[in-house]
Scaffold this motif. Structure first.
Motif, PDB file in Angstrom:
ATOM      1  N   ALA A  37       0.821  -1.212   0.000  1.00  0.00           N
ATOM      2  CA  ALA A  37       0.000   0.000   0.000  1.00  0.00           C
ATOM      3  C   ALA A  37       0.852   1.258   0.000  1.00  0.00           C
ATOM      4  O   ALA A  37       0.515   2.250  -0.672  1.00  0.00           O
ATOM      5  N   ARG A  38       1.961   1.252   0.723  1.00  0.00           N
ATOM      6  CA  ARG A  38       2.811   2.443   0.772  1.00  0.00           C
ATOM      7  C   ARG A  38       3.370   2.777  -0.612  1.00  0.00           C
ATOM      8  O   ARG A  38       3.331   3.933  -1.039  1.00  0.00           O
ATOM      9  N   THR A  39       3.879   1.773  -1.295  1.00  0.00           N
ATOM     10  CA  THR A  39       4.424   1.997  -2.628  1.00  0.00           C
ATOM     11  C   THR A  39       3.344   2.471  -3.586  1.00  0.00           C
ATOM     12  O   THR A  39       3.556   3.383  -4.399  1.00  0.00           O
ATOM     13  N   ARG A  40       2.169   1.872  -3.489  1.00  0.00           N
ATOM     14  CA  ARG A  40       1.071   2.259  -4.373  1.00  0.00           C
ATOM     15  C   ARG A  40       0.649   3.705  -4.125  1.00  0.00           C
ATOM     16  O   ARG A  40       0.332   4.452  -5.059  1.00  0.00           O
ATOM     17  N   LEU A  41       0.654   4.130  -2.869  1.00  0.00           N
ATOM     18  CA  LEU A  41       0.322   5.517  -2.552  1.00  0.00           C
ATOM     19  C   LEU A  41       1.385   6.475  -3.096  1.00  0.00           C
ATOM     20  O   LEU A  41       1.064   7.555  -3.587  1.00  0.00           O
ATOM     21  N   LEU A  42       2.646   6.078  -3.029  1.00  0.00           N
ATOM     22  CA  LEU A  42       3.715   6.927  -3.557  1.00  0.00           C
ATOM     23  C   LEU A  42       3.630   7.019  -5.076  1.00  0.00           C
ATOM     24  O   LEU A  42       3.869   8.089  -5.660  1.00  0.00           O
ATOM     25  N   GLU A  43       3.298   5.923  -5.723  1.00  0.00           N
ATOM     26  CA  GLU A  43       3.115   5.941  -7.176  1.00  0.00           C
ATOM     27  C   GLU A  43       1.927   6.828  -7.553  1.00  0.00           C
ATOM     28  O   GLU A  43       1.979   7.577  -8.535  1.00  0.00           O
ATOM     29  N   ALA A  44       0.869   6.740  -6.766  1.00  0.00           N
ATOM     30  CA  ALA A  44      -0.303   7.586  -7.012  1.00  0.00           C
ATOM     31  C   ALA A  44       0.064   9.055  -6.822  1.00  0.00           C
ATOM     32  O   ALA A  44      -0.320   9.914  -7.628  1.00  0.00           O
ATOM     33  N   ALA A  45       0.818   9.358  -5.781  1.00  0.00           N
ATOM     34  CA  ALA A  45       1.238  10.741  -5.537  1.00  0.00           C
ATOM     35  C   ALA A  45       2.073  11.259  -6.695  1.00  0.00           C
ATOM     36  O   ALA A  45       1.903  12.405  -7.135  1.00  0.00           O
ATOM     37  N   ARG A  46       2.963  10.422  -7.202  1.00  0.00           N
ATOM     38  CA  ARG A  46       3.808  10.802  -8.336  1.00  0.00           C
ATOM     39  C   ARG A  46       2.974  11.299  -9.518  1.00  0.00           C
ATOM     40  O   ARG A  46       3.310  12.304 -10.156  1.00  0.00           O
ATOM     41  N   ASP A  47       1.883  10.623  -9.788  1.00  0.00           N
ATOM     42  CA  ASP A  47       1.076  10.938 -10.964  1.00  0.00           C
ATOM     43  C   ASP A  47      -0.001  11.983 -10.677  1.00  0.00           C
ATOM     44  O   ASP A  47      -0.173  12.933 -11.447  1.00  0.00           O
ATOM     45  N   GLY A  84       3.967  14.012   1.214  1.00  0.00           N
ATOM     46  CA  GLY A  84       4.702  14.866   0.282  1.00  0.00           C
ATOM     47  C   GLY A  84       6.203  14.676   0.396  1.00  0.00           C
ATOM     48  O   GLY A  84       6.916  14.595  -0.613  1.00  0.00           O
ATOM     49  N   VAL A  85       6.717  14.606   1.611  1.00  0.00           N
ATOM     50  CA  VAL A  85       8.152  14.374   1.828  1.00  0.00           C
ATOM     51  C   VAL A  85       8.553  13.011   1.274  1.00  0.00           C
ATOM     52  O   VAL A  85       9.558  12.877   0.561  1.00  0.00           O
ATOM     53  N   ALA A  86       7.763  11.997   1.587  1.00  0.00           N
ATOM     54  CA  ALA A  86       8.070  10.648   1.109  1.00  0.00           C
ATOM     55  C   ALA A  86       7.990  10.564  -0.411  1.00  0.00           C
ATOM     56  O   ALA A  86       8.790   9.875  -1.048  1.00  0.00           O
ATOM     57  N   ALA A  87       7.031  11.288  -1.008  1.00  0.00           N
ATOM     58  CA  ALA A  87       6.889  11.277  -2.463  1.00  0.00           C
ATOM     59  C   ALA A  87       8.106  11.907  -3.130  1.00  0.00           C
ATOM     60  O   ALA A  87       8.577  11.433  -4.171  1.00  0.00           O
ATOM     61  N   PHE A  90      10.855   9.365  -2.902  1.00  0.00           N
ATOM     62  CA  PHE A  90      10.555   8.268  -3.837  1.00  0.00           C
ATOM     63  C   PHE A  90      10.881   8.692  -5.266  1.00  0.00           C
ATOM     64  O   PHE A  90      11.440   7.923  -6.054  1.00  0.00           O
ATOM     65  N   TRP A  91      10.521   9.925  -5.608  1.00  0.00           N
ATOM     66  CA  TRP A  91      10.831  10.475  -6.932  1.00  0.00           C
ATOM     67  C   TRP A  91      12.343  10.465  -7.170  1.00  0.00           C
ATOM     68  O   TRP A  91      12.827  10.060  -8.235  1.00  0.00           O
ATOM     69  N   ALA A  92      13.096  10.911  -6.176  1.00  0.00           N
ATOM     70  CA  ALA A  92      14.552  10.955  -6.315  1.00  0.00           C
ATOM     71  C   ALA A  92      15.116   9.560  -6.539  1.00  0.00           C
ATOM     72  O   ALA A  92      15.980   9.351  -7.399  1.00  0.00           O
ATOM     73  N   GLU A  93      14.628   8.592  -5.781  1.00  0.00           N
ATOM     74  CA  GLU A  93      15.143   7.225  -5.894  1.00  0.00           C
ATOM     75  C   GLU A  93      14.817   6.613  -7.255  1.00  0.00           C
ATOM     76  O   GLU A  93      15.678   6.018  -7.911  1.00  0.00           O
ATOM     77  N   THR A  94      13.575   6.735  -7.686  1.00  0.00           N
ATOM     78  CA  THR A  94      13.153   6.055  -8.909  1.00  0.00           C
ATOM     79  C   THR A  94      13.701   6.740 -10.156  1.00  0.00           C
ATOM     80  O   THR A  94      14.095   6.069 -11.113  1.00  0.00           O
ATOM     81  N   THR A  95      13.746   8.068 -10.155  1.00  0.00           N
ATOM     82  CA  THR A  95      14.281   8.748 -11.328  1.00  0.00           C
ATOM     83  C   THR A  95      15.794   8.588 -11.410  1.00  0.00           C
ATOM     84  O   THR A  95      16.358   8.578 -12.509  1.00  0.00           O
ATOM     85  N   SER A  96      16.458   8.446 -10.274  1.00  0.00           N
ATOM     86  CA  SER A  96      17.905   8.176 -10.302  1.00  0.00           C
ATOM     87  C   SER A  96      18.193   6.891 -11.050  1.00  0.00           C
ATOM     88  O   SER A  96      19.152   6.808 -11.830  1.00  0.00           O
ATOM     89  N   ALA A 155      14.305  19.973  -2.764  1.00  0.00           N
ATOM     90  CA  ALA A 155      15.617  20.552  -3.063  1.00  0.00           C
ATOM     91  C   ALA A 155      16.683  19.469  -3.127  1.00  0.00           C
ATOM     92  O   ALA A 155      17.543  19.488  -4.014  1.00  0.00           O
ATOM     93  N   ALA A 156      16.620  18.516  -2.214  1.00  0.00           N
ATOM     94  CA  ALA A 156      17.595  17.423  -2.221  1.00  0.00           C
ATOM     95  C   ALA A 156      17.512  16.629  -3.518  1.00  0.00           C
ATOM     96  O   ALA A 156      18.534  16.212  -4.078  1.00  0.00           O
ATOM     97  N   SER A 157      16.293  16.450  -4.029  1.00  0.00           N
ATOM     98  CA  SER A 157      16.113  15.724  -5.287  1.00  0.00           C
ATOM     99  C   SER A 157      16.666  16.520  -6.464  1.00  0.00           C
ATOM    100  O   SER A 157      17.421  15.987  -7.293  1.00  0.00           O
ATOM    101  N   ILE A 158      16.315  17.798  -6.538  1.00  0.00           N
ATOM    102  CA  ILE A 158      16.745  18.626  -7.670  1.00  0.00           C
ATOM    103  C   ILE A 158      18.261  18.802  -7.686  1.00  0.00           C
ATOM    104  O   ILE A 158      18.926  18.578  -8.711  1.00  0.00           O
ATOM    105  N   PHE A 159      18.829  19.185  -6.546  1.00  0.00           N
ATOM    106  CA  PHE A 159      20.268  19.409  -6.497  1.00  0.00           C
ATOM    107  C   PHE A 159      21.050  18.104  -6.552  1.00  0.00           C
ATOM    108  O   PHE A 159      22.178  18.071  -7.074  1.00  0.00           O
ATOM    109  N   GLY A 160      20.457  17.044  -6.037  1.00  0.00           N
ATOM    110  CA  GLY A 160      21.111  15.739  -6.144  1.00  0.00           C
ATOM    111  C   GLY A 160      21.235  15.297  -7.586  1.00  0.00           C
ATOM    112  O   GLY A 160      22.267  14.753  -8.008  1.00  0.00           O
ATOM    113  N   HIS A 161      20.181  15.532  -8.379  1.00  0.00           N
ATOM    114  CA  HIS A 161      20.256  15.179  -9.796  1.00  0.00           C
ATOM    115  C   HIS A 161      21.256  16.072 -10.519  1.00  0.00           C
ATOM    116  O   HIS A 161      22.048  15.595 -11.343  1.00  0.00           O
TER     117      HIS A 161
END
Length: 242
Positions: A37-47, A84-87, A90-96, A155-161
């Motif tokens: 359920a957690r992963t599914r919620l994060l995927e839903a948040a992404r979209d 929102g923080v977890a999303a 999650f975005w940073a991890e998956t897009t990496s 910011a961590a996601s943007i600057f990390g990329h």
């Protein structure tokens, strides 16, 4: 033994296109193999957040898209801001993972790799606006003042990329003996500023060509910094990718 349909869904889940392929069917309670359920919620948040924005996305929206109950939501996330923080993370991890496996790393010349990265970014702009725009950019614009925890995660996601580009930019500087008042770090950050700005223009008009146009100007700018007049690196990369 999984049914043929289940097997296909499992394969789809491992295709590294999480940034852009948002029309993949959402997991449901009848398909537990497609994630908890957690992963599914994060995927839903992404979209959903990319489509509607963070403020306009309700917990009910996320639960409906993920196929979970509100109880499941609050079991994993105390608040919507916590989601929102977890999303963002999650975005940073998956897009990496997506960018790490992208073909722009293949050229031997570091400047070719930088230009190939920009060409790759241009090439994946397409489809509906929410499909190619950036989750963390979207959330940052909305909550930079009201939700500092989400802002910091974005910011961590943007600057990390951006940091993933620095080694190639610096290697290209040294290889071509570029002496200037800009740094690899500042140019890497600038690439993200242009991309995010292009996404805003596309959102404002519904026209992805404006985002592509921004990337084209960025490519010209980078070539100018390194004294590259002809677009030989991009051409070589495109030919290799066919």
């Amino acid at each position: 033994m999984a049914s043929p349909q289940q097997a296909i869904l499992e394969i789809i889940d491992y295709i590294p296109t999480v940034w852009y392929a948002s029309n993949i069917p959402r997991p449901t309670k009848k398909s537990p193999e497609r994630g908890d359920a957690r992963t599914r919620l994060l995927e839903a948040a992404r979209d959903v957040i990319r489509r509607k924005g963070f403020a306009a996305t309700s917990v009910d929206d996320l639960c409906q898209s993920a196929g979970v109950t509100k109880g499941a939501f609050f079991h994993h996330f105390k608040t919507k801001d916590a989601l929102g923080v977890a999303a963002a993370n999650f975005w940073a991890e998956t897009t990496s993972a997506l960018f790490a496996s992208a073909p722009y790393h293949e050229p031997d010349d570091p400047l070719d790799r930088v230009l190939a990265y920009l060409d790759f970014r241009k090439g994946i702009i397409g489809g509906e606006t929410f499909e190619y725009t950036c989750l963390v950019g979207t959330m940052t614009q909305e909550v930079h003042d009201s939700a500092p925890a989400i802002r910091d995660a974005c910011a961590a996601s943007i600057f990390g990329h951006a940091a993933t580009l620095e080694a190639d930019i610096e290697a290209a500087r040294k290889q071509r003996n570029i002496a200037a008042d800009w740094t690899a770090e500042s140019l890497a950050r600038h690439t993200q500023a242009v991309l995010q700005g292009g996404f805003i223009l596309a959102k404002a008009t519904g026209d992805p060509d404006l985002a592509r146009e921004s990337v084209d100007h960025l490519i010209r700018y980078v070539r100018g910094l390194f004294g590259v007049e002809q677009n030989t690196s991009e051409t070589s990369y495109k030919e290799k990718s066919k």
